[in-house]
Motif scaffolding. Structure first.
Motif, PDB file in Angstrom:
ATOM      1  N   LEU A 122       0.832  -1.206   0.000  1.00 56.72           N
ATOM      2  CA  LEU A 122       0.000   0.000   0.000  1.00 56.72           C
ATOM      3  C   LEU A 122       0.866   1.256   0.000  1.00 56.72           C
ATOM      4  O   LEU A 122       0.618   2.221  -0.743  1.00 56.72           O
ATOM      5  CB  LEU A 122      -0.925  -0.010   1.215  1.00 56.72           C
ATOM      6  N   THR A 123       1.895   1.239   0.849  1.00 56.60           N
ATOM      7  CA  THR A 123       2.779   2.404   0.948  1.00 56.60           C
ATOM      8  C   THR A 123       3.516   2.646  -0.364  1.00 56.60           C
ATOM      9  O   THR A 123       3.688   3.791  -0.808  1.00 56.60           O
ATOM     10  CB  THR A 123       3.784   2.189   2.081  1.00 56.60           C
ATOM     11  N   HIS A 124       3.910   1.541  -1.006  1.00 51.49           N
ATOM     12  CA  HIS A 124       4.653   1.666  -2.267  1.00 51.49           C
ATOM     13  C   HIS A 124       3.795   2.323  -3.352  1.00 51.49           C
ATOM     14  O   HIS A 124       4.271   3.194  -4.107  1.00 51.49           O
ATOM     15  CB  HIS A 124       5.121   0.283  -2.724  1.00 51.49           C
ATOM     16  N   THR A 125       2.518   1.911  -3.462  1.00 48.69           N
ATOM     17  CA  THR A 125       1.635   2.503  -4.468  1.00 48.69           C
ATOM     18  C   THR A 125       1.426   3.994  -4.207  1.00 48.69           C
ATOM     19  O   THR A 125       1.385   4.800  -5.152  1.00 48.69           O
ATOM     20  CB  THR A 125       0.280   1.795  -4.500  1.00 48.69           C
ATOM     21  N   ILE A 126       1.301   4.354  -2.939  1.00 44.09           N
ATOM     22  CA  ILE A 126       1.109   5.770  -2.600  1.00 44.09           C
ATOM     23  C   ILE A 126       2.372   6.566  -2.933  1.00 44.09           C
ATOM     24  O   ILE A 126       2.311   7.685  -3.459  1.00 44.09           O
ATOM     25  CB  ILE A 126       0.743   5.912  -1.113  1.00 44.09           C
ATOM     26  N   THR A 127       3.525   5.956  -2.629  1.00 42.79           N
ATOM     27  CA  THR A 127       4.799   6.628  -2.927  1.00 42.79           C
ATOM     28  C   THR A 127       4.944   6.857  -4.433  1.00 42.79           C
ATOM     29  O   THR A 127       5.371   7.935  -4.888  1.00 42.79           O
ATOM     30  CB  THR A 127       5.965   5.786  -2.411  1.00 42.79           C
ATOM     31  N   LEU A 128       4.587   5.833  -5.235  1.00 40.63           N
ATOM     32  CA  LEU A 128       4.647   5.978  -6.684  1.00 40.63           C
ATOM     33  C   LEU A 128       3.724   7.096  -7.162  1.00 40.63           C
ATOM     34  O   LEU A 128       4.073   7.901  -8.040  1.00 40.63           O
ATOM     35  CB  LEU A 128       4.255   4.647  -7.353  1.00 40.63           C
ATOM     36  N   TYR A 129       2.515   7.135  -6.592  1.00 42.72           N
ATOM     37  CA  TYR A 129       1.537   8.155  -6.999  1.00 42.72           C
ATOM     38  C   TYR A 129       2.061   9.550  -6.675  1.00 42.72           C
ATOM     39  O   TYR A 129       1.965  10.475  -7.499  1.00 42.72           O
ATOM     40  CB  TYR A 129       0.213   7.895  -6.275  1.00 42.72           C
ATOM     41  N   LYS A 130       2.630   9.700  -5.466  1.00 42.43           N
ATOM     42  CA  LYS A 130       3.153  11.011  -5.079  1.00 42.43           C
ATOM     43  C   LYS A 130       4.311  11.428  -5.978  1.00 42.43           C
ATOM     44  O   LYS A 130       4.529  12.621  -6.213  1.00 42.43           O
ATOM     45  CB  LYS A 130       3.612  10.970  -3.616  1.00 42.43           C
ATOM     46  N   ALA A 131       5.059  10.422  -6.474  1.00 35.30           N
ATOM     47  CA  ALA A 131       6.209  10.718  -7.335  1.00 35.30           C
ATOM     48  C   ALA A 131       5.779  10.991  -8.773  1.00 35.30           C
ATOM     49  O   ALA A 131       6.610  11.174  -9.655  1.00 35.30           O
ATOM     50  CB  ALA A 131       7.199   9.566  -7.306  1.00 35.30           C
ATOM     51  N   GLY A 132       4.485  10.971  -9.036  1.00 40.69           N
ATOM     52  CA  GLY A 132       3.981  11.242 -10.372  1.00 40.69           C
ATOM     53  C   GLY A 132       3.866  10.008 -11.246  1.00 40.69           C
ATOM     54  O   GLY A 132       3.464  10.089 -12.408  1.00 40.69           O
ATOM     55  N   LYS A 133       4.187   8.849 -10.719  1.00 43.52           N
ATOM     56  CA  LYS A 133       4.099   7.594 -11.473  1.00 43.52           C
ATOM     57  C   LYS A 133       2.721   6.986 -11.272  1.00 43.52           C
ATOM     58  O   LYS A 133       2.580   5.904 -10.691  1.00 43.52           O
ATOM     59  CB  LYS A 133       5.201   6.641 -11.036  1.00 43.52           C
TER      60      LYS A 133
END
Length: 449
Positions: A122-133
């Motif tokens: 879950l954290t990884h998907t959020i991190t990707l989203y915040k990074a614009g990915k």
């Protein structure tokens, strides 16, 4: 050496007192053991409740993650972080409360690893989203990796809860057997005590005859189901002392009996209250998630065996977070209470209304087809829409609903719940304040009841 009457009577009644003390000590010891058994029953209920809470917190974290990925609204991260923190707390509580059970500790260690994997995903998907990915984060969600982990968590939690359920059954049986043993022991000891008393009275009557006629009559009148009547014998000799000892003994036995009966009634009352609390949501008075899962198995078995319909309504309050933010959590609780009363008044006695968690509710409708369930859902939607909430300054709220009917190939509540959840999501996606039916996934904003 010749023993006088006073010494003989003293010895006889001393024996009776010893029997009384031994009996009372034995019953007290059994009552203490029974209380320990009851505490274990309560302990198991608490463990099972925290197990449900743990799974719910993981779901809340997942819901927050999906809301954030779908909308990009950082407010959805609040339930995510809250779910992460509280899931760790619930797991810590479970580890602490099951430290005496090696098997359960091992299960919790596996669950902890799975939860770590899930939270990392879950954290990884959020991190990707915040990074614009964004596309990469959506693809990761669509890969079903997180779903597989969640399914493994559910399976492990089901196994954990199954062990606790067996422990609960065993501990209830132990408690029930101890209650029965206490009753049988009390009856047996009462019979022994009465038999010993009759023996003493027979000896005294034989030895002293008429002077003890009043004492004999009083003893024969004393029964377990009647109040003890003291012997009225005003004498200053050994017979008078005997009457005094007899009165004291009878009063002590009566107090012990009354205390034991009262303690047994209180213990039973506490057990009944604990069982009720374990299956009832304290805020709304509706049934809780655990009760839904327990009762759904029987409803599904009945539906399959009798080839009858079974439908489900899943709904939640639209923008409930705005209620809490604008009016406070106390007002939000009052809204949920009023909703609970409205739901109870809107369903049949055979239906099961459940507060599934937060502002999410479930209604199980036995002997109800899909169209009828949709009509009931729509009626409930209109009823809620017309409600006035004093704590919201007279403002109105709305709900979004999803309806599904048990299909021929479904044998548990999970598949039915998932379809209803998809229908609920459809209602939200189409603007909220509407009813959607699973499979068809079409909204019914204007159904006439």
């Amino acid at each position: 050496m010749k023993i006088n009457i006073r010494s003989k009577v003293f010895l006889l009644f001393a024996s009776l007192m010893a029997i009384s003390v031994i009996n009372f000590s034995l019953i007290s010891s059994m009552a203490k053991t029974s209380e320990e058994d009851y505490n274990w029953v309560t302990h198991t209920h608490v463990v099972m409740q925290h197990g449900e809470n743990l799974l719910g917190e993981i779901r809340d974290a997942e819901t927050g993650q999906r809301g954030y990925l779908l909308t990009g609204d950082p407010r959805y991260l609040e339930p995510f972080f809250s779910g992460v923190q509280r899931s760790k707390q619930e797991l810590k509580v479970l580890l602490d409360k099951t430290r005496d059970n090696t098997e359960q500790q091992q299960k919790l260690e596996r669950i902890q690893n799975l939860i770590d994997d899930k939270l990392n995903e879950l954290t990884h998907t959020i991190t990707l989203y915040k990074a614009g990915k964004i596309e990469e984060s959506i693809q990761l969600v669509d890969s079903d990796q997180g779903k597989q982990i969640m399914d493994e968590i559910r399976l492990e939690m089901d196994a954990f809860q199954a062990v606790e359920a067996e422990l609960l059954k065993s501990r209830r049986d132990t408690y029930s057997k101890m209650q029965t043993a206490i009753q049988h022991t009390f009856i047996l000891e009462s019979l022994i005590f009465i038999a010993a008393m009759v023996g003493v009275l027979w000896y005294v009557n034989k030895s002293i005859l008429r002077p003890l006629a009043l004492l004999t009559k009083s003893a024969r009148a004393y029964k377990f189901s009647k109040a003890f009547i003291p012997v009225q014998l005003s004498r200053q000799d050994e017979i008078g002392e005997l009457a005094t000892a007899f009165n004291h003994m009878g009063e002590r036995v009566t107090r012990s009996r009354d205390a034991l009966v009262d303690a047994n009634q209180k213990t039973q009352s506490k057990l009944d209250d604990a069982l009720s609390d374990a299956t009832t949501d304290p805020l709304t008075g509706l049934k809780n998630r655990r009760y839904m899962h327990d009762s759904s198995r029987q409803l599904i078995e009945t539906s399959i065996s009798e080839q009858s319909n079974l439908s489900i309504i899943l709904f939640d309050v639209d923008h409930f977070k705005h209620v809490n933010d604008n009016y406070g959590h106390a007002s939000g609780d009052q809204v949920l209470k009023m909703l609970g009363r409205n739901i109870k008044a809107s369903i049949r006695t055979s239906d099961i209304a459940v507060r599934y968690g937060g502002e999410e509710f479930v209604i199980l409708l036995p002997d109800t087809g899909l169209n009828s369930a949709a009509a009931i859902a729509e009626g409930l939607r209109k009823s809620v829409e017309s409600m006035v909430f004093p704590t919201l300054d007279g403002s109105h709220i709305t709900i979004s609903l999803g309806v599904a009917q048990l299909s021929n190939d479904e044998t548990d509540i999970n598949a039915l719940f998932i379809r209803a959840d998809k229908a609920l999501y459809e209602s939200k996606s189409n603007g909220r304040n509407r009813t959607s039916v699973a499979d068809q996934l079409s909204s019914f904003p204007n159904i006439e009841i």
